[in-house]
Design a protein around this motif. Structure first.
Motif, PDB file in Angstrom:
ATOM      1  N   ASP A 112       0.746  -1.219  -0.057  1.00 46.48           N
ATOM      2  CA  ASP A 112       0.065  -0.044  -0.062  1.00 46.48           C
ATOM      3  C   ASP A 112       0.733   1.120   0.172  1.00 46.48           C
ATOM      4  OD1 ASP A 112      -2.117  -1.531   0.182  1.00 46.48           O
ATOM      5  OD2 ASP A 112      -1.936  -1.872   2.385  1.00 46.48           O
ATOM      6  N   PRO A 113       1.513   1.545  -1.207  1.00 47.15           N
ATOM      7  CA  PRO A 113       2.580   2.608  -0.849  1.00 47.15           C
ATOM      8  C   PRO A 113       1.613   3.870  -1.134  1.00 47.15           C
ATOM      9  CG  PRO A 113       2.734   1.675  -2.986  1.00 47.15           C
ATOM     10  CD  PRO A 113       1.928   0.659  -2.265  1.00 47.15           C
ATOM     11  N   LYS A 114       2.038   4.832  -0.214  1.00 51.62           N
ATOM     12  CA  LYS A 114       1.427   6.224  -0.379  1.00 51.62           C
ATOM     13  C   LYS A 114       2.325   7.076  -1.351  1.00 51.62           C
ATOM     14  CE  LYS A 114      -0.956   5.564   4.108  1.00 51.62           C
ATOM     15  NZ  LYS A 114      -0.528   5.438   5.367  1.00 51.62           N
ATOM     16  N   VAL A 123       7.134  -2.537   4.264  1.00 52.44           N
ATOM     17  CA  VAL A 123       7.628  -3.922   3.674  1.00 52.44           C
ATOM     18  C   VAL A 123       7.655  -4.954   4.571  1.00 52.44           C
ATOM     19  CG1 VAL A 123       9.583  -5.078   2.493  1.00 52.44           C
ATOM     20  CG2 VAL A 123       9.191  -2.758   1.831  1.00 52.44           C
ATOM     21  N   GLY A 124       7.288  -6.041   4.632  1.00 53.83           N
ATOM     22  CA  GLY A 124       6.851  -7.021   5.611  1.00 53.83           C
ATOM     23  C   GLY A 124       5.871  -6.981   6.303  1.00 53.83           C
ATOM     24  N   THR A 125       5.753  -7.775   7.471  1.00 52.33           N
ATOM     25  CA  THR A 125       4.531  -7.930   8.196  1.00 52.33           C
ATOM     26  C   THR A 125       4.903  -8.309   9.547  1.00 52.33           C
ATOM     27  OG1 THR A 125       4.327 -10.307   7.991  1.00 52.33           O
ATOM     28  CG2 THR A 125       2.779  -9.014   6.384  1.00 52.33           C
ATOM     29  N   GLY A 126       3.852  -7.768  10.462  1.00 51.13           N
ATOM     30  CA  GLY A 126       4.090  -8.091  11.891  1.00 51.13           C
ATOM     31  C   GLY A 126       5.242  -7.318  12.471  1.00 51.13           C
ATOM     32  N   ALA A 127       6.137  -7.994  13.288  1.00 48.50           N
ATOM     33  CA  ALA A 127       7.099  -7.462  13.844  1.00 48.50           C
ATOM     34  C   ALA A 127       8.304  -7.420  12.957  1.00 48.50           C
ATOM     35  CB  ALA A 127       7.735  -8.518  15.078  1.00 48.50           C
ATOM     36  N   ASP A 128       8.350  -7.855  11.770  1.00 47.30           N
ATOM     37  CA  ASP A 128       9.352  -7.597  10.723  1.00 47.30           C
ATOM     38  C   ASP A 128       9.050  -6.608   9.763  1.00 47.30           C
ATOM     39  OD1 ASP A 128      10.876  -9.827  11.628  1.00 47.30           O
ATOM     40  OD2 ASP A 128       9.764 -11.103  10.502  1.00 47.30           O
ATOM     41  N   ALA A 129       7.854  -5.965  10.150  1.00 41.29           N
ATOM     42  CA  ALA A 129       7.439  -4.731   9.021  1.00 41.29           C
ATOM     43  C   ALA A 129       8.354  -3.597   9.326  1.00 41.29           C
ATOM     44  CB  ALA A 129       5.900  -4.502   9.472  1.00 41.29           C
ATOM     45  N   LYS A 130       8.847  -2.875   8.090  1.00 37.91           N
ATOM     46  CA  LYS A 130       9.611  -1.830   8.243  1.00 37.91           C
ATOM     47  C   LYS A 130       8.792  -0.803   7.210  1.00 37.91           C
ATOM     48  CE  LYS A 130      14.095  -4.270   9.081  1.00 37.91           C
ATOM     49  NZ  LYS A 130      15.227  -4.175   8.402  1.00 37.91           N
ATOM     50  N   ARG A 131       8.765   0.415   7.895  1.00 36.73           N
ATOM     51  CA  ARG A 131       8.182   1.639   7.190  1.00 36.73           C
ATOM     52  C   ARG A 131       9.475   2.558   6.342  1.00 36.73           C
ATOM     53  NH1 ARG A 131       3.765   3.753   6.498  1.00 36.73           N
ATOM     54  NH2 ARG A 131       2.705   2.550   8.023  1.00 36.73           N
ATOM     55  N   TYR A 132       9.225   2.636   5.142  1.00 36.53           N
ATOM     56  CA  TYR A 132      10.168   3.457   4.347  1.00 36.53           C
ATOM     57  C   TYR A 132       9.560   4.771   4.187  1.00 36.53           C
ATOM     58  CZ  TYR A 132      13.083  -0.643   4.308  1.00 36.53           C
ATOM     59  OH  TYR A 132      13.879  -2.028   4.684  1.00 36.53           O
ATOM     60  N   LYS A 133      10.103   5.669   4.092  1.00 36.64           N
ATOM     61  CA  LYS A 133       9.670   7.203   3.658  1.00 36.64           C
ATOM     62  C   LYS A 133      10.587   8.066   3.289  1.00 36.64           C
ATOM     63  CE  LYS A 133       6.863  11.105   4.792  1.00 36.64           C
ATOM     64  NZ  LYS A 133       5.982  11.684   5.848  1.00 36.64           N
ATOM     65  N   GLU A 185      -0.839   4.843 -12.549  1.00 39.93           N
ATOM     66  CA  GLU A 185      -1.803   5.590 -11.307  1.00 39.93           C
ATOM     67  C   GLU A 185      -1.391   6.997 -11.258  1.00 39.93           C
ATOM     68  OE1 GLU A 185      -2.139   3.556  -7.719  1.00 39.93           O
ATOM     69  OE2 GLU A 185      -1.827   1.470  -8.691  1.00 39.93           O
ATOM     70  N   ASN A 186      -2.171   8.044 -11.853  1.00 38.97           N
ATOM     71  CA  ASN A 186      -1.836   9.217 -11.571  1.00 38.97           C
ATOM     72  C   ASN A 186      -2.080   9.861 -10.198  1.00 38.97           C
ATOM     73  OD1 ASN A 186      -1.190  10.326 -14.337  1.00 38.97           O
ATOM     74  ND2 ASN A 186      -3.223   9.767 -14.582  1.00 38.97           N
ATOM     75  N   PRO A 187      -1.192  10.765  -9.521  1.00 36.88           N
ATOM     76  CA  PRO A 187      -1.446  11.230  -8.393  1.00 36.88           C
ATOM     77  C   PRO A 187      -2.576  12.155  -8.225  1.00 36.88           C
ATOM     78  CG  PRO A 187       0.577  12.510  -9.567  1.00 36.88           C
ATOM     79  CD  PRO A 187      -0.203  10.914 -10.180  1.00 36.88           C
ATOM     80  N   GLU A 188      -3.102  12.092  -7.195  1.00 38.16           N
ATOM     81  CA  GLU A 188      -4.520  12.858  -7.174  1.00 38.16           C
ATOM     82  C   GLU A 188      -3.999  14.379  -7.037  1.00 38.16           C
ATOM     83  OE1 GLU A 188      -6.674  11.198  -3.938  1.00 38.16           O
ATOM     84  OE2 GLU A 188      -6.828   9.321  -4.809  1.00 38.16           O
TER      85      GLU A 188
END
Length: 138
Positions: free
Chosen positions: A21-23, A37-47, A135-138
């Motif tokens: 679900d990239p924003k 990327v990843g799920t649960g305890a292994d999930a990492k957020r990139y921004k 996908e065009n940005p809004e």
């Protein structure tokens, strides 16, 4: 993350496999990409928020989300080569040049028109067609 340019656009590729679900926000002077990327305890957020060197036209820009990466074609407002991608002159360790797509300002018109993004209708020097994959940005 890698980037390249033509006189009329910037190619930007975020190399992040299985991004959930990239924003994405594309504005006149900034591009923001955020994903998990990843799920649960292994999930990492990139921004990443990129303050662009010059203005782009968000309405004419587009992006494609793939399994292993996200590709952008950012249409420049003014058709000229930029000396760098960002406003800042500092070297960013996370940003590299995409030599597969790069065209120098002094290359011939034939070289500028060739190339483009594979599988995306050839966005070289002229107009481009994402063949319904964007996908065009809004």
């Amino acid at each position: 993350m890698v980037w390249a340019q033509r006189h009329n656009c910037i190619f930007l590729t975020v190399l992040l496999a299985d991004a959930k679900d990239p924003k994405i926000e594309v504005e006149a002077r900034t591009v923001t990409f955020e994903a998990v990327v990843g799920t649960g305890a292994d999930a990492k957020r990139y921004k990443v928020v990129i303050d662009l060197f010059d203005s782009i036209n968000p309405e004419n820009s587009a992006h494609v989300i793939r399994d292993r990466l996200t590709e952008f074609c950012l249409k420049k407002v003014e058709e000229k080569f930029w000396p760098r991608l960002t406003q800042s002159t500092e070297k960013h360790h996370w940003l590299k040049i995409d030599f597969n797509k790069w065209v120098d300002e002094d290359d011939s018109d034939d070289e500028r028109k060739g190339g483009g993004m594979p599988g995306m209708g050839g966005m070289g020097g002229g107009d481009y067609d994402f063949e319904g994959k964007l996908e065009n940005p809004e």
